[in-house]
Design an enzyme around this catalytic site. Structure first.
Site, PDB file in Angstrom:
ATOM      1  N   GLU A  97       0.808  -1.211   0.000  1.00 42.80           N
ATOM      2  CA  GLU A  97       0.000   0.000   0.000  1.00 42.80           C
ATOM      3  C   GLU A  97       0.846   1.268   0.000  1.00 42.80           C
ATOM      4  OE1 GLU A  97      -2.142   1.007   3.664  1.00 42.80           O
ATOM      5  OE2 GLU A  97      -0.943  -0.510   4.715  1.00 42.80           O
TER       6      GLU A  97
ATOM      7  N   GLU B 154     -11.085   1.130   8.477  1.00 37.42           N
ATOM      8  CA  GLU B 154      -9.841   1.252   9.232  1.00 37.42           C
ATOM      9  C   GLU B 154      -9.737   2.687   9.741  1.00 37.42           C
ATOM     10  OE1 GLU B 154      -5.127   0.035   8.743  1.00 37.42           O
ATOM     11  OE2 GLU B 154      -6.050   1.373   7.289  1.00 37.42           O
TER      12      GLU B 154
END
Length: 260
Positions: A142, A239
């Site tokens: 990521e 998240e």
């Protein structure tokens, strides 16, 4: 969308092993954990099975990254340390039957070493993907914004797509975090609409505060619709850092929320 909850940031009102049941009671059938390694595999398996949830993603251990260091995955002198971290991750990932493992590139704190750090990260990423494909586990990586994590090696959407093109590995996909990419001013509409085949996992939080949907200026409902209309078939993970007790921040789920 296939929603999941990040147990490292959410339901932190209780210890990790109790968060599985909390998440399930709120309508989540799937969860993810950044770093589950402080708990034994046996205890984690018992907790997830008791709550009847699946763990869809964990990270490879990242050394000192979360305390301001460079981490493991890109540091040339730490390739053996990364190999040991990967071995531990595979033990957890296989026992927990996760769908994907995420590799955090970490920081490069010396610009003159950046090329070597990129080479090391690519080597470790391919090594991870080769190891995990035998277990039918996807490898992701990521981009993280450099406001929250200065010096993070992978921090632009272009880094994701260019690395995917260079490696061209069947078991590597991008983990796309709406919060991090919005913080970097990226074009989320474009990426979610045109790159869905290159994305293996999606995470979200509102921005700039990284709170639950509705606490910032990110049009998350619109992005959810784009995701649903795209070819993306993976998980979409909440998240975020709840601004109040986690159960009180789930209105964005609508009818998915189950009575506690």
């Amino acid at each position: 969308m296939k929603l999941c909850a990040n147990l490292s940031l959410m339901f932190t009102e209780v210890p990790l092993l109790e968060r599985f049941a909390k998440a399930r009671a709120c309508g989540f059938e799937s969860v993810e954990i950044q770093f589950p390694y402080e708990e034994s595999v046996e205890d984690l398996v018992k907790a997830k099975e008791a709550a009847q949830v699946e763990i869809v993603l964990i990270n490879v251990p990242a050394g000192d990254l979360m305390t301001g260091g460079e981490g493991l995955a890109s540091v040339p002198e730490l390739t053996e340390d990364y190999s040991q971290a990967l071995d531990l991750c595979i033990q957890y990932a296989t026992a927990l039957e996760v769908k994907a493992v995420n590799v955090l590139a970490g920081r490069c704190l010396d610009a003159e070493k950046e090329t070597k750090y990129w080479q090391t990260f690519e080597w470790n990423l391919v090594k991870t993907a080769d190891a995990l494909v035998e277990h039918n586990i996807l490898t992701t990586f990521e981009a993280i914004n450099t406001k929250d994590m200065p010096g993070f090696l992978v921090h632009r959407a272009e880094h994701l797509w260019s690395l995917m093109d260079r490696l061209n590995h069947s078991n590597i996909k991008a983990q796309y975090d709406l919060y991090h990419m919005a913080m970097m001013g990226e074009n989320l509409w474009h990426d979610l609409s045109t790159k869905s085949d290159q994305i293996g996992h999606i995470q979200f939080a509102d921005m700039p505060g990284r709170g639950e949907p509705g606490t910032g200026g990110l049009a998350l409902k619109q992005f959810f619709q784009i995701i649903e209309d795209s070819t993306y078939g993976g998980y979409v993970a909440a998240e975020y850092k709840p601004t109040q007790q986690t159960e009180e921040t789930l209105n964005w789920m609508g009818p998915r929320v189950m009575p506690s």
